[in-house]
Design a protein around this motif. Structure first.
Motif, PDB file in Angstrom:
ATOM      1  N   MET A 122      -5.302  13.777  -7.892  1.00  0.00           N
ATOM      2  CA  MET A 122      -4.831  12.449  -7.528  1.00  0.00           C
ATOM      3  C   MET A 122      -4.716  11.544  -8.753  1.00  0.00           C
ATOM      4  O   MET A 122      -5.437  11.682  -9.738  1.00  0.00           O
ATOM      5  CB  MET A 122      -5.781  11.820  -6.513  1.00  0.00           C
ATOM      6  CG  MET A 122      -5.924  12.636  -5.235  1.00  0.00           C
ATOM      7  SD  MET A 122      -4.347  12.851  -4.374  1.00  0.00           S
ATOM      8  CE  MET A 122      -4.030  11.162  -3.883  1.00  0.00           C
ATOM      9  N   GLY A 123      -3.767  10.607  -8.658  1.00  0.00           N
ATOM     10  CA  GLY A 123      -3.562   9.604  -9.693  1.00  0.00           C
ATOM     11  C   GLY A 123      -2.807   8.440  -9.102  1.00  0.00           C
ATOM     12  O   GLY A 123      -2.832   8.208  -7.890  1.00  0.00           O
ATOM     13  N   VAL A 124      -2.118   7.698  -9.945  1.00  0.00           N
ATOM     14  CA  VAL A 124      -1.302   6.579  -9.485  1.00  0.00           C
ATOM     15  C   VAL A 124       0.123   6.762 -10.001  1.00  0.00           C
ATOM     16  O   VAL A 124       0.358   7.333 -11.067  1.00  0.00           O
ATOM     17  CB  VAL A 124      -1.871   5.233  -9.972  1.00  0.00           C
ATOM     18  CG1 VAL A 124      -3.210   4.945  -9.313  1.00  0.00           C
ATOM     19  CG2 VAL A 124      -2.034   5.210 -11.488  1.00  0.00           C
ATOM     20  N   ASP A 125       1.092   6.244  -9.211  1.00  0.00           N
ATOM     21  CA  ASP A 125       2.483   6.327  -9.614  1.00  0.00           C
ATOM     22  C   ASP A 125       2.880   5.077 -10.397  1.00  0.00           C
ATOM     23  O   ASP A 125       2.030   4.254 -10.764  1.00  0.00           O
ATOM     24  CB  ASP A 125       3.389   6.532  -8.384  1.00  0.00           C
ATOM     25  CG  ASP A 125       3.214   5.428  -7.341  1.00  0.00           C
ATOM     26  OD1 ASP A 125       2.730   4.321  -7.709  1.00  0.00           O
ATOM     27  OD2 ASP A 125       3.561   5.644  -6.166  1.00  0.00           O
ATOM     28  N   GLU A 126       4.175   4.920 -10.623  1.00  0.00           N
ATOM     29  CA  GLU A 126       4.663   3.794 -11.438  1.00  0.00           C
ATOM     30  C   GLU A 126       4.404   2.445 -10.774  1.00  0.00           C
ATOM     31  O   GLU A 126       4.387   1.405 -11.445  1.00  0.00           O
ATOM     32  CB  GLU A 126       6.155   3.960 -11.695  1.00  0.00           C
ATOM     33  CG  GLU A 126       6.987   4.061 -10.432  1.00  0.00           C
ATOM     34  CD  GLU A 126       8.442   4.357 -10.718  1.00  0.00           C
ATOM     35  OE1 GLU A 126       9.167   4.689  -9.763  1.00  0.00           O
ATOM     36  OE2 GLU A 126       8.842   4.263 -11.884  1.00  0.00           O
ATOM     37  N   ASN A 127       4.167   2.445  -9.434  1.00  0.00           N
ATOM     38  CA  ASN A 127       3.875   1.200  -8.720  1.00  0.00           C
ATOM     39  C   ASN A 127       2.374   0.936  -8.591  1.00  0.00           C
ATOM     40  O   ASN A 127       1.965  -0.009  -7.915  1.00  0.00           O
ATOM     41  CB  ASN A 127       4.514   1.242  -7.329  1.00  0.00           C
ATOM     42  CG  ASN A 127       6.024   1.358  -7.395  1.00  0.00           C
ATOM     43  OD1 ASN A 127       6.673   0.701  -8.220  1.00  0.00           O
ATOM     44  ND2 ASN A 127       6.598   2.208  -6.539  1.00  0.00           N
ATOM     45  N   GLY A 128       1.565   1.790  -9.209  1.00  0.00           N
ATOM     46  CA  GLY A 128       0.122   1.633  -9.125  1.00  0.00           C
ATOM     47  C   GLY A 128      -0.476   2.095  -7.820  1.00  0.00           C
ATOM     48  O   GLY A 128      -1.633   1.788  -7.524  1.00  0.00           O
ATOM     49  N   GLN A 129       0.316   2.859  -7.018  1.00  0.00           N
ATOM     50  CA  GLN A 129      -0.157   3.361  -5.743  1.00  0.00           C
ATOM     51  C   GLN A 129      -0.756   4.762  -5.910  1.00  0.00           C
ATOM     52  O   GLN A 129      -0.241   5.568  -6.679  1.00  0.00           O
ATOM     53  CB  GLN A 129       0.992   3.406  -4.726  1.00  0.00           C
ATOM     54  CG  GLN A 129       1.611   2.053  -4.441  1.00  0.00           C
ATOM     55  CD  GLN A 129       0.633   1.089  -3.803  1.00  0.00           C
ATOM     56  OE1 GLN A 129      -0.120   1.458  -2.904  1.00  0.00           O
ATOM     57  NE2 GLN A 129       0.647  -0.159  -4.259  1.00  0.00           N
TER      58      GLN A 129
END
Length: 267
Positions: A135-142
């Protein structure tokens, strides 16, 4: 006599558990992300034969006289020190240097691990050997799965967890970032098998943060964190457990011989 026999039995039980923990440590000496266990002991209740008395005008104080009733298991701790590093040059092999754990999404919810041997599945998702999503975050911080397109090249993961690659149009993409979970008490996590840890009532709530920030670990690509088991230490602990077990069996044997002598008085 019987007190010494029961004390010996309690000691044997404790050293049996210690040997179990040592055996598990040794069996996982080459397991990525494994954290060794440690056993501590406590004494049992003591039987007071003579109580303490304070000093008076004509006599000094007297200490209590007590007979211990054996030992008991105090705790089985997980030691979360840094493990040994092994270079692999595989860009999806990730090592954490410092505090924190990778976050995985499993069918039963989120789990955490220090084992950084990740792979790409057929959909381009980064997964571990059991198919659990990193898991991580995408370009929108989600929060999201980390995904790399099929035609991507020059895959690289930076120290701060940024996933970079070159897409099919020769554009450099860096819009995804690995997240690290930091716990106030990592020793309170529960082992769930498969090099996974689960949040417990005493581990604290995971603080999801970017690597290299808020005291979180740094990510090293192309290397794995192996176990923190020291074989020399474990073999020393094994000898200690073995000799301790033998000594407690001698207590039982000696107590039995004395009881036998008492029984033989009536002949």
């Amino acid at each position: 006599m019987l007190r010494s026999m029961y004390a010996g039995i309690s000691g044997m039980k404790g050293f049996q558990t210690k040997l179990d923990v040592v055996g598990n440590n040794i069996s996982n000496v080459n397991t990525a992300g494994f954290k060794k266990g440690r056993v501590t002991f406590q004494d049992l209740l003591s039987q007071t034969t003579t109580g303490a008395s304070g000093p008076t005008e004509n006599r000094g104080g007297v200490n209590p006289s007590q007979v211990g009733l054996g030992s008991q298991l105090g705790s089985i701790d997980d030691i979360h020190t840094q493990g040994f590093s092994q270079t692999t040059d595989n860009p999806l092999d990730l090592q954490l240097e410092g505090d924190g754990m990778f976050v995985l999404e499993t069918p039963d919810g989120q789990a955490y691990t220090r084992a950084g041997n990740f792979y790409l599945d057929t959909n381009g998702d980064i997964v571990n050997s059991d198919g659990y999503y990193l898991m991580g975050v995408d370009e929108n911080g989600q929060e999201s799965h980390l995904n790399i397109p099929e035609n991507a090249t020059n895959i690289n993961i930076e120290k701060d967890g940024t996933v970079t690659y070159v897409d099919g149009d020769n554009n450099v993409e860096d819009n995804q970032q690995i997240q690290i979970a930091v716990f106030s008490n990592p020793a309170g996590l529960e082992k769930d098998g498969g090099s996974l840890y689960l949040e417990s009532n005493n581990s604290g709530v995971p603080n999801l943060t970017d690597p290299e920030t808020d005291g979180a670990a740094t990510i090293v690509s192309g290397a794995l964190e192996m176990s923190n088991v020291d074989l020399a230490e474990e073999f020393t602990e094994m000898i200690t457990a073995q000799r301790g077990f033998q000594a407690n069996t001698r207590i039982i044997t000696t107590s039995d011989e004395i009881l036998q002598e008492l029984v033989n008085l009536k002949r």
